[in-house]
Design a protein around this motif. Structure first.
Motif, PDB file in Angstrom:
ATOM      1  N   ILE A   1       0.829  -1.211   0.000  1.00 46.56           N
ATOM      2  CA  ILE A   1       0.000   0.000   0.000  1.00 46.56           C
ATOM      3  C   ILE A   1       0.864   1.264   0.000  1.00 46.56           C
ATOM      4  N   SER A   2       1.725   1.357   0.987  1.00 44.72           N
ATOM      5  CA  SER A   2       2.458   2.610   1.174  1.00 44.72           C
ATOM      6  C   SER A   2       3.787   2.576   0.435  1.00 44.72           C
TER       7      SER A   2
ATOM      8  N   HIS B   1       4.858  -2.776  13.038  1.00 41.36           N
ATOM      9  CA  HIS B   1       5.729  -2.897  11.852  1.00 41.36           C
ATOM     10  C   HIS B   1       5.722  -1.635  10.987  1.00 41.36           C
TER      11      HIS B   1
ATOM     12  N   ARG C   1       7.081   8.224   9.849  1.00 42.62           N
ATOM     13  CA  ARG C   1       6.436   9.462   9.402  1.00 42.62           C
ATOM     14  C   ARG C   1       6.869  10.643  10.300  1.00 42.62           C
TER      15      ARG C   1
HETATM   16 FE1  N7H Z   1       6.845  -4.701   5.623  1.00 45.12          FE
HETATM   17  N1  N7H Z   1       3.271  -7.857   6.604  1.00 45.12           N
HETATM   18  O1  N7H Z   1       2.620  -8.483   5.816  1.00 45.12           O
HETATM   19  O2  N7H Z   1       3.074  -7.918   7.809  1.00 45.12           O
HETATM   20  N2  N7H Z   1       4.809  -4.604   5.576  1.00 45.12           N
HETATM   21  N3  N7H Z   1       6.742  -6.719   5.794  1.00 45.12           N
HETATM   22  N4  N7H Z   1       8.897  -4.816   5.517  1.00 45.12           N
HETATM   23  N5  N7H Z   1       6.968  -2.719   5.302  1.00 45.12           N
HETATM   24  C1  N7H Z   1       4.079  -3.460   5.369  1.00 45.12           C
HETATM   25  O3  N7H Z   1       1.874  -0.335   3.778  1.00 45.12           O
HETATM   26  C2  N7H Z   1       5.616  -7.494   5.963  1.00 45.12           C
HETATM   27  C3  N7H Z   1       9.657  -5.936   5.598  1.00 45.12           C
HETATM   28  C4  N7H Z   1       8.132  -1.971   5.163  1.00 45.12           C
HETATM   29  O4  N7H Z   1       5.046   3.460   4.719  1.00 45.12           O
HETATM   30  C5  N7H Z   1       2.677  -3.757   5.447  1.00 45.12           C
HETATM   31  O5  N7H Z   1       2.213  -1.681   2.095  1.00 45.12           O
HETATM   32  C6  N7H Z   1       6.015  -8.890   5.990  1.00 45.12           C
HETATM   33  C7  N7H Z   1      11.061  -5.610   5.623  1.00 45.12           C
HETATM   34  C8  N7H Z   1       7.799  -0.590   4.878  1.00 45.12           C
HETATM   35  O6  N7H Z   1       3.683   3.058   6.346  1.00 45.12           O
HETATM   36  C9  N7H Z   1       2.585  -5.101   5.703  1.00 45.12           C
HETATM   37  C10 N7H Z   1       7.383  -8.912   5.834  1.00 45.12           C
HETATM   38  C11 N7H Z   1      11.127  -4.227   5.544  1.00 45.12           C
HETATM   39  C12 N7H Z   1       6.415  -0.525   4.845  1.00 45.12           C
HETATM   40  C13 N7H Z   1       3.933  -5.640   5.795  1.00 45.12           C
HETATM   41  C14 N7H Z   1       7.834  -7.556   5.722  1.00 45.12           C
HETATM   42  C15 N7H Z   1       9.762  -3.756   5.460  1.00 45.12           C
HETATM   43  C16 N7H Z   1       5.920  -1.870   5.114  1.00 45.12           C
HETATM   44  C17 N7H Z   1       1.521  -2.773   5.323  1.00 45.12           C
HETATM   45  C18 N7H Z   1       8.328 -10.080   5.779  1.00 45.12           C
HETATM   46  C19 N7H Z   1      12.315  -3.315   5.504  1.00 45.12           C
HETATM   47  C20 N7H Z   1       5.575   0.709   4.568  1.00 45.12           C
HETATM   48  C21 N7H Z   1       1.071  -2.566   3.913  1.00 45.12           C
HETATM   49  C22 N7H Z   1       7.986 -11.308   5.636  1.00 45.12           C
HETATM   50  C23 N7H Z   1      13.538  -3.639   5.750  1.00 45.12           C
HETATM   51  C24 N7H Z   1       5.304   1.443   5.862  1.00 45.12           C
HETATM   52  C25 N7H Z   1       1.762  -1.434   3.219  1.00 45.12           C
HETATM   53  C26 N7H Z   1       4.618   2.765   5.612  1.00 45.12           C
HETATM   54  C27 N7H Z   1       4.578  -2.204   5.142  1.00 45.12           C
HETATM   55  C28 N7H Z   1       4.287  -6.966   6.113  1.00 45.12           C
HETATM   56  C29 N7H Z   1       9.140  -7.216   5.610  1.00 45.12           C
HETATM   57  C30 N7H Z   1       9.408  -2.437   5.299  1.00 45.12           C
HETATM   58  C31 N7H Z   1       1.232  -5.807   5.865  1.00 45.12           C
HETATM   59  C32 N7H Z   1       5.151 -10.106   6.194  1.00 45.12           C
HETATM   60  C33 N7H Z   1      12.212  -6.602   5.713  1.00 45.12           C
HETATM   61  C34 N7H Z   1       8.789   0.532   4.628  1.00 45.12           C
END
Ligand code: N7H
Length: 451
Positions: free
Chosen positions: A177-178, A313, A320
């Motif tokens: 999303i973001s 997370h 922000r």
């Molecule tokens: Fe994450 N999840 O499914 O729980 N992540 N992430 N991520 N992540 C985000 O906003 C997830 C990982 C970021 O701007 C969402 O798109 C999972 C790493 C960043 O507000 C969800 C894994 C790193 C954002 C997940 C994982 C990040 C973000 C919300 C690994 C960086 C945007 C949907 C298996 C090193 C934050 C969305 C913002 C969002 C999940 C990994 C970074 C649901 C399952 C390793 C920057």
């Protein structure tokens, strides 16, 4: 920095697009076995490489290509040029000190990885293919496979990835999303646009400086780096069974409470609705509303983390305006640590019957400075127990676990008494990875043509 227009036809498409209409992806890891043949192969593949140019008609396949430092050396780039690339790119993700710093230890250690680690052959390049569906992706990949041998390439392995029709990942959340938007990439600028130098070499970045152009040397007058970027690739296994078990154990076991805790860990509801805007229950209409689901900050609406916990997370990975000393300074700092995410899921959707089948996400981050962007987020925001005034807490979803501390905790702020969720096991394990350079179209031609 008004007035930047990016040369979209020279930038590889994956940097600026997630190709959302192409559900299936294949990441083919290759080794160069014959330099001259590989250059001829590259010369032909350049014309098939998808650029960021706007489409009249959406293509049914897309192709992008990225190189490791060993790959650039295998194509014959001299040391003089290689040493102009960032240290972390040259050393690679699996380098022991880096792995330790990133928390890639124990079950996540590079020695255990499926590819890209210390016990597997060096990856030289990755061919990233996308297709409208699985059949078309397979056919497209097979067409390319038929050209590898003659192209002086050996396939080391191929990883599949996909996005579900509703873009939900294995833990059940709407993902992708973001994303930061780049100044100069779309016809209409947005006030929240990020300076393009954060994601492309050779443009102003969030410090107001031109981002370094690697590869610049007397030999090539800069064509190698300009309009390129770095790509961080991590194969991250997700333990959905452990996630479900945790949610059950830490709540009364009802679906409502389990979902509530999972949302607190992520910072969004499964639909994508942010907790800051929907604190008590999911709001599916908000989740899919592109005009609203990312329109929030923390400082005014949720300063104490009562809606979205400070350690959730999404609040860690993009705080922000919520960092010290004040919201405007926080936003300036945070804009220097953004990444573009291009992840895709792999493995079947979870059911109790297939609980042990490997599944997870092929996590891809695009950034012009791996150390300041991806590595910083991983180390200083995800893994740090003292993030933003917290104590003894880590990112509940993706943080590392140390041998001495196989679990972590998370505080759910609330008034009058906060709640601590303890004994959160490791939910995500690193299974492979690498740091890649994504050359511009011009640079691909240069790599193919130079003697
Ligand atoms: Fe994450 N999840 O499914 O729980 N992540 N992430 N991520 N992540 C985000 O906003 C997830 C990982 C970021 O701007 C969402 O798109 C999972 C790493 C960043 O507000 C969800 C894994 C790193 C954002 C997940 C994982 C990040 C973000 C919300 C690994 C960086 C945007 C949907 C298996 C090193 C934050 C969305 C913002 C969002 C999940 C990994 C970074 C649901 C399952 C390793 C920057």
């Amino acid at each position: 920095m008004p007035g930047i227009t990016l040369p979209l036809e020279d930038i590889q498409g994956l940097i600026l697009s997630g190709y959302a209409h192409l559900s299936h992806a294949g990441y083919v890891m290759l080794e160069v076995t014959d330099r001259l043949k590989a250059k001829r192969w590259l010369a032909r593949i350049v014309g098939e490489t998808t650029s960021a140019k706007r489409w009249d008609k959406k293509p049914e396949t897309c192709l992008n290509i990225a190189f490791t430092c060993q790959g650039l050396a295998a194509l014959g780039l001299p040391e003089e040029v290689l040493k102009t690339f960032a240290v972390e790119f040259r050393e690679g993700m699996a380098e022991p000190i880096r792995a330790e710093l990133m928390g890639d230890i124990g079950e996540s250690a590079p020695a255990t990885w499926d590819y890209g680690g210390t016990s597997t052959p060096d990856i030289h390049l990755v061919l990233i293919l996308f297709g409208l569906d699985e059949t078309r992706l397979d056919a497209y990949r097979n067409q390319h496979r038929a050209r590898f041998e003659e192209g002086g390439l050996r396939e080391l392995c191929s990883q599949n990835g996909y996005r579900t029709s509703d873009s939900h990942e294995h833990f059940g959340f709407f993902d992708g999303i973001s994303q930061p938007t780049l100044e100069g990439a779309a016809p209409m600028p947005k006030p929240t646009d990020i300076a393009p130098g954060e994601f492309l070499f050779g443009y102003p970045n969030e410090y107001g400086l031109k981002s370094p152009v690697p590869g610049l040397s007397a030999l090539n007058s800069g064509v190698l780096g300009q309009n390129g970027s770095y790509l961080v690739y991590r194969k991250l296994a997700q333990d959905v069974g452990a996630f479900q078990k945790l949610l059950k154990e830490k709540t009364d076991g009802s679906p409502t409470q389990m979902e509530y805790l999972s949302a607190k860990m992520v910072g969004r509801w499964p639909s994508g609705a942010p907790l800051v805007l929907a604190p008590d229950k999911d709001d599916p209409a908000l989740g899919v509303d592109e005009t609203r689901h990312n329109a929030f900050t923390y400082a005014q609406t949720d300063p104490h983390g009562y809606a979205c916990p400070i350690g959730a997370h999404i609040r860690r990975t993009n705080p922000r305006d919520s960092l010290e000393p004040d919201p405007p300074s926080s936003q300036i700092t945070v804009n220097r640590h953004r990444i573009i995410r291009r992840g895709r899921s792999y493995g079947p959707l979870y059911s109790e019957a297939n609980a042990n089948t490997p599944r997870g996400v092929v996590f891809i981050a695009i950034n012009a400075d791996i150390k300041r962007q991806f590595e910083f987020i991983q180390q200083a925001w995800i893994n740090d127990e003292r993030f933003n005034g917290l104590y003894d807490n880590k990112d509940p979803i993706v943080a590392d676990r140390r041998e001495k501390y196989p679990t972590c905790s998370m505080i759910l702020q609330r008034s009058p008494i906060r709640k601590q969720v303890e004994d959160i096991p490791r939910l995500v394990t690193v299974r492979g990875g690498g740091y890649f350079f994504v050359p511009s179209i011009t640079a691909l031609k240069y790599l193919a043509d130079r003697p």
